[in-house]
Design a protein around this motif. Structure first.
Motif, short mmCIF file in Angstrom:
data_model
loop_
_atom_site.label_atom_id
_atom_site.label_comp_id
_atom_site.label_asym_id
_atom_site.label_seq_id
_atom_site.Cartn_x
_atom_site.Cartn_y
_atom_site.Cartn_z
N MET A 1 0.84 -1.20 0.00
CA MET A 1 0.00 0.00 0.00
C MET A 1 0.88 1.25 0.00
O MET A 1 1.62 1.50 0.94
CB MET A 1 -0.88 -0.06 1.26
CG MET A 1 -1.45 1.25 1.72
SD MET A 1 -2.46 1.00 3.21
CE MET A 1 -1.63 2.08 4.37
N THR A 3 1.98 4.69 0.75
CA THR A 3 1.51 5.59 1.81
C THR A 3 1.39 7.04 1.34
O THR A 3 0.84 7.86 2.04
CB THR A 3 2.45 5.55 3.03
OG1 THR A 3 3.78 5.78 2.55
CG2 THR A 3 2.35 4.25 3.77
N ARG A 7 -5.56 10.25 1.68
CA ARG A 7 -6.76 9.59 2.17
C ARG A 7 -7.72 10.64 2.71
O ARG A 7 -7.31 11.60 3.36
CB ARG A 7 -6.41 8.60 3.28
CG ARG A 7 -5.87 7.30 2.71
CD ARG A 7 -5.06 6.50 3.69
NE ARG A 7 -4.61 5.27 3.06
CZ ARG A 7 -3.57 5.21 2.21
NH1 ARG A 7 -2.88 6.28 1.92
NH2 ARG A 7 -3.26 4.05 1.64
N LYS A 148 -9.58 -3.27 -0.91
CA LYS A 148 -8.21 -3.62 -0.54
C LYS A 148 -7.80 -3.01 0.78
O LYS A 148 -6.86 -3.45 1.41
CB LYS A 148 -7.24 -3.18 -1.64
CG LYS A 148 -7.19 -4.20 -2.78
CD LYS A 148 -6.13 -3.84 -3.81
CE LYS A 148 -6.28 -4.71 -5.06
NZ LYS A 148 -5.82 -4.04 -6.26
N GLU A 149 -8.46 -1.94 1.13
CA GLU A 149 -8.10 -1.29 2.37
C GLU A 149 -9.39 -1.11 3.17
O GLU A 149 -10.29 -0.38 2.74
CB GLU A 149 -7.48 0.07 2.05
CG GLU A 149 -6.40 0.48 3.03
CD GLU A 149 -5.77 1.80 2.62
OE1 GLU A 149 -5.86 2.74 3.42
OE2 GLU A 149 -5.22 1.90 1.51
N THR A 150 -9.51 -1.76 4.29
CA THR A 150 -10.79 -1.78 5.02
C THR A 150 -11.28 -0.38 5.35
O THR A 150 -12.45 -0.06 5.18
CB THR A 150 -10.64 -2.58 6.33
OG1 THR A 150 -9.81 -3.70 6.04
CG2 THR A 150 -11.97 -3.02 6.86
N ARG A 170 -7.60 7.74 -1.87
CA ARG A 170 -8.39 6.68 -1.25
C ARG A 170 -9.37 7.34 -0.30
O ARG A 170 -9.03 8.30 0.39
CB ARG A 170 -7.51 5.69 -0.48
CG ARG A 170 -6.58 4.89 -1.37
CD ARG A 170 -6.17 3.57 -0.75
NE ARG A 170 -7.28 2.65 -0.72
CZ ARG A 170 -7.47 1.67 -1.63
NH1 ARG A 170 -6.60 1.48 -2.60
NH2 ARG A 170 -8.52 0.88 -1.53
#
Lengths: 635, 635
Positions: A1, A3, A7, A148-150, A170
């Motif tokens: 992932m 970084t 987000r 893919k990312e909770t 994201r």
């Protein structure tokens, strides 16, 4: 992932009324958002312009009404009806009616007319003040909920419309507030169900006119021998005219009929005869066929949502598009908040579609009926017009007037009543207690709480009770405490049971209560609940420190005397209690959702029953287990 | 005469409330002004903070109330009275009363508390929007009315406070809004008459406190065994305390007694016993002796004027300084306008001093009485307090309460009543006609017009009649037209006589009437007069085009139906007519000055009498000869 990918909590695509109101709410509730729009500027001309009474109350509750009113919008208090005169000499006024009759009990009984761009501006300024800016002209080029990312399951790529620039993000949520041509809806494969075939073509024109028509500053519904027209007054000297251009009853009807500005003006001139009308300036005009559509689903995964015109389209004439979009956004915003803040289970999000889709269905039903009546050639019965002379209060035989009147509750926004679900109590709700009130009082579950004027005890200010708790994502508890002498024990027990560590109230208390400023008025104990107490007593007889337990006294700024005379509740000492149907000797507790709609009403009783019922009610959505001990002891 | 010297209509020295409100008015009326202030910034802390009810109405009429309210000021609806308990255990509440009782009939029955700097900011922003900026830090170094230039007789030199920069100007007027230490007043040699010797020293402290005293959000008048105190709530969580520091009855009284913040706080702590008070933050504090002074003259030459604290100083405790300054400024502004625009003779300017000095005298009388009572040691009679238990509605034997109550009309601002002069009719006015009403109705000459709610005919909006004509320098004619059927002829005759070329109305018509936009709502014919027509009829029965002569129909936006229910005027169909005391069968005409005060009330009659009377009334100040023909025909 990687970084280095940014987000955020939410990405909103589309900065029209739906997207902006959603953004304003989420930012107020503390979320990080991005809002993009493919247009380079806010709306400059055209589009929506009517704030219905309930929408204005919502903006008031958000602290934005003053900014709206600073633009000096037109206010429509009345609607005039014009019909052909029997002598064939053009139109004459056959009646009029209140835009928002007293039965609706609106705080602001008028429609507020202001250009959409100015309304957008109020939201945009509010976002600016909180450090959020609409990113323009940007568009969404890719998105997927790839799981893919909770925490941030939605991956998306934003793209500048004109330059070769893009950005990967994201997000927890993605919202399509793109309008009727939603690309997100298309990419998700959600179908827009169309209803009736297009049977009428209308033109809409904004501008400044010079006329001897006397009702230019009123909303007018005009039927003439040359077609129909609607007049909507606007801020400054502007006016909006909706003008019928073609109808399926015309011999050569073409639903894609186009019309020039001159043709639209010529139609208006004919319809308005015997009055003159000249255009000093045309700000905007457009020709549109009336079409209706509704999205099959509002979300597939409770991560990517549609709202506003992206899920329902209809005729603009009832002034519902922007208003419905607001309520979509508000409904979504508070539920996202309750889930993301850890208060509610994710299943709460399912109620967005059930609640809002039903409203859209109702809207389309109404709209179809209204638009069709509006476009009809006037029957000879209507032409005679004899029973409309004077005003509208008389005969109901005119179908148009009848539909108009029946629909006022709905179009005002106060007719939005959510059906029973986890957040609107009914006898089928998992929470079962004889203390839940159902159809026993004047408070209708699922509808906004009735308005009331009360006196704030600490400063003797006369206030609007329904606006005392700002729109901040909290549930609102209105403790109608009746006569202090008879409810003292019940109020004390209410507080004692709120204090139990497994109550809905204490379970979600701040971790560090000592850090809360003593100036905090609305949320001193938990961000999820705010409490207003209303005594059926005069202000000077109320001593907060001795009459309320400390937990409730802590909300001293939200303690009120129900001692304001309400002309519509004559002879009642405690007008608010009486209006809501509460016995002064008993009181009651109203739980209002963060969006202002009533979740449930519970008897105020001695013992743990009142809080038990609320624990059970919240238990249907809460992430924590509430009121353990009592469950064992329950009947 | 050097032509490179800048010329302007007015120079205002001092950008406090007096100077700013004067500036805002003059700029609205179309004058070129300069406003300077020796301070580098607007007021940051301290000074005034209370807008009385009438001041808020004035700001509403100027379109500035919304901006004031956006700061969320505190609103004082009630005043609490606290006195020593008989048991010697500190203070207890002995009564309370409305800050602005219903008898005052204020639109906004509360005092609005907001820091002076924020109020100044509203004016400064308004000036900015109109292209005028306060010049800081600048001062006036020289001035003279040297009469060398008729149009611009005042020569003055402005000087930068810190830099070696100065500017010579010529102006029509110079205004000292410098405050109590006016250098212009000194340089003119105008004496400030001092009254009573200083007998009390008070401290004032603004800040944020933490206390269990229950009335911190109310205005409180506190008498204790340790001295007196007043509490004034403010915006946000601020509070202002006025605290008695020393009294002439003290053995070692020194009128120049100083006190530290700690001493002031210690006094407050003692006075508030048995309650606790801790200061979280002190924003500002000051110690001042109570002194009173009034300037002998407000102007020597009607070119250089004093206003605000420059002409009257007194105790701050009744919250009158800023409010009185506003009304000085307003009074001056509209008179300067009427003279400079060619409507009125220069002699009108003499009424500034006569009207405003009388108000200042009244204020000082009241203030002396109030301040002295406030500072008195509490008598044993008051200590027993038995007849104040409960509330203030009972016994009047407490001299303090009595003065407080008697003064409320005055302190609210509604007690400002100008005595008879050229602009307030009385039987001794040069205009003599049996049609002038004097003490016949509920409209008091020289006082602001009573408020009324009416329905605007063109758009059915419910409006506040007294605010319908904005503060734009116009006289306001309120044509209470009664029942249309009985007054039709009188209304027609009124218009016919206004149309006569030598009427006060037509004599001052625009030169180029054709150039006036048909959108002009308030002043379509002359900038000096605006006309509102109010029918004692329901809105739907009023047809402007057929019921009003064209001259009056031209003000279609200002035609109203007197059909709103007023709870205080029960059983009256036409509540506004009834409230003002007008017979529905006859109607009446109220002439209101540009400052909102009633100039005269005239019967509405058939024939030329009504306009004749108004011609005569205006004849006392007008620059043109009005109503010639009638003069010959007069009895």
């Amino acid at each position: 992932m990687p970084t280095n990918i940014e987000r955020c909590d939410a990405v909103i695509v589309g900065a029209g009324p739906a997207g902006l109101l959603l953004a304003v709410c989420l930012v107020r509730f503390g979320y990080s958002i991005r809002i993009i729009d493919k247009r380079e500027t806010r709306t400059l001309t055209g589009r929506a312009d009517g704030l219905q009474p309930r929408s204005l109350e919502l903006l008031r509750n958000m602290g934005l009404k003053r900014q709206i009113m600073a633009h000096e919008p037109a206010k429509v208090y009345e609607v005039a009806f014009w019909n052909p005169s029997s002598q064939g000499q053009g139109i004459h006024r056959t009646g009029h009616g209140k835009a928002c009759p007293p039965s609706i009990d609106a705080r602001y009984p008028f429609t507020t007319l202001l250009h959409q761009g100015l309304i957008e501006g109020v939201f945009i300024d509010d976002l600016h003040e909180r450090g959020v800016h609409v990113q323009r002209p940007w568009t969404l080029s890719e998105f997927e909920n790839n799981g893919k990312e909770t925490a941030y399951p939605v991956r998306l790529v934003l793209k500048h419309v004109k330059q070769d620039e893009q950005q990967e993000l994201r997000s927890k949520y993605l919202f399509s507030a793109e309008g009727a041509r939603s690309t997100i809806r298309e990419m998700l494969g959600i179908e827009l169900q169309h209803r009736e075939p297009i049977s009428n073509v209308w033109g809409v024109m904004d501008g400044v006119v010079r006329t001897n028509f006397p009702d230019l500053k009123m909303k007018c519904n005009i039927h003439s021998d040359h077609g129909s027209m609607m007049i909507i007054p606007r801020e400054k000297d502007l006016v909006r005219l909706y003008i019928q251009i073609a109808s399926s009853s015309d011999p050569d009807f073409d639903p894609h009929h186009a019309a020039t500005a001159e043709e639209v003006q010529a139609s208006a001139k004919r319809i308005l005869e015997p009055y003159d009308v000249e255009w000093e300036r045309v700000e905007w005009y457009s020709v549109y066929p009336i079409g209706q559509g509704i999205a099959d689903r509002y979300t597939l995964d409770e991560r990517i949502f549609l709202l506003g015109d992206a899920c329902h389209t209809h005729s603009p004439k009832a002034g519902q598009g922007m208003n419905t979009a607001f309520h979509d956004a508000l409904n979504l915003a508070f539920k996202i908040h309750l889930v993301e803040s850890g208060f509610a289970k994710r299943s709460l999000l399912k109620t967005y579609e059930t609640e809002r889709k039903m409203i859209a269905e109702n809207l389309l039903d109404f709209d179809a009926k209204y638009a069709s009546l509006f476009s009809q050639k006037v029957s000879s019965m209507m032409k005679t017009g004899s029973h409309f002379e004077g005003n509208e209060e008389g005969d109901d035989s005119n179908e148009f007037l009848k539909v108009f009147r029946e629909s006022q509750d709905f179009t005002s926004g106060f007719g939005i009543v959510y059906e029973a679900n986890a957040m609107v109590w009914s006898p089928s709700h998992p929470a079962q207690s004889a203390l839940f009130q159902h159809e026993r009082t004047n408070v209708r579950l699922g509808r906004v709480m009735p308005r009331a004027n009360v006196t704030r005890v600490v400063d003797a200010n006369v206030v609007k009770l329904e606006h005392e708790i700002p729109l901040n994502g909290s549930f609102r508890i209105f403790l109608f405490a009746g006569s202090p002498s008879t409810t003292k024990r019940a109020v004390a027990d209410f507080a004692t049971n709120l204090e139990r560590k497994d109550s809905f109230y204490s379970s979600y208390a701040y971790r560090d209560l000592a850090a809360v400023s003593h100036h905090e008025r609305h949320n001193p104990h938990t961000r999820f609940i705010s409490i207003c107490t209303i005594f059926a007593a005069t202000r000077d007889s109320i001593d907060i420190a001795t009459m309320l337990p400390p937990l409730i006294a802590r909300y001293s700024y939200q303690v009120y005397a129900d001692d304001i005379v309400d002309a519509s509740m004559s002879n009642e000492r405690a007008a608010a209690h009486a209006k809501l149907g509460f016995d002064e000797q008993k009181g009651a507790v109203i739980l209002v959702r963060p969006d202002g709609h009533v979740a449930c009403v519970v008897d105020l009783v001695e013992g743990s029953g009142t809080v038990d019922a609320l624990n059970d009610f919240f238990g249907a959505v809460a992430t924590k287990r509430l009121g353990h001990r009592r469950e064992q002891a329950r009947l």
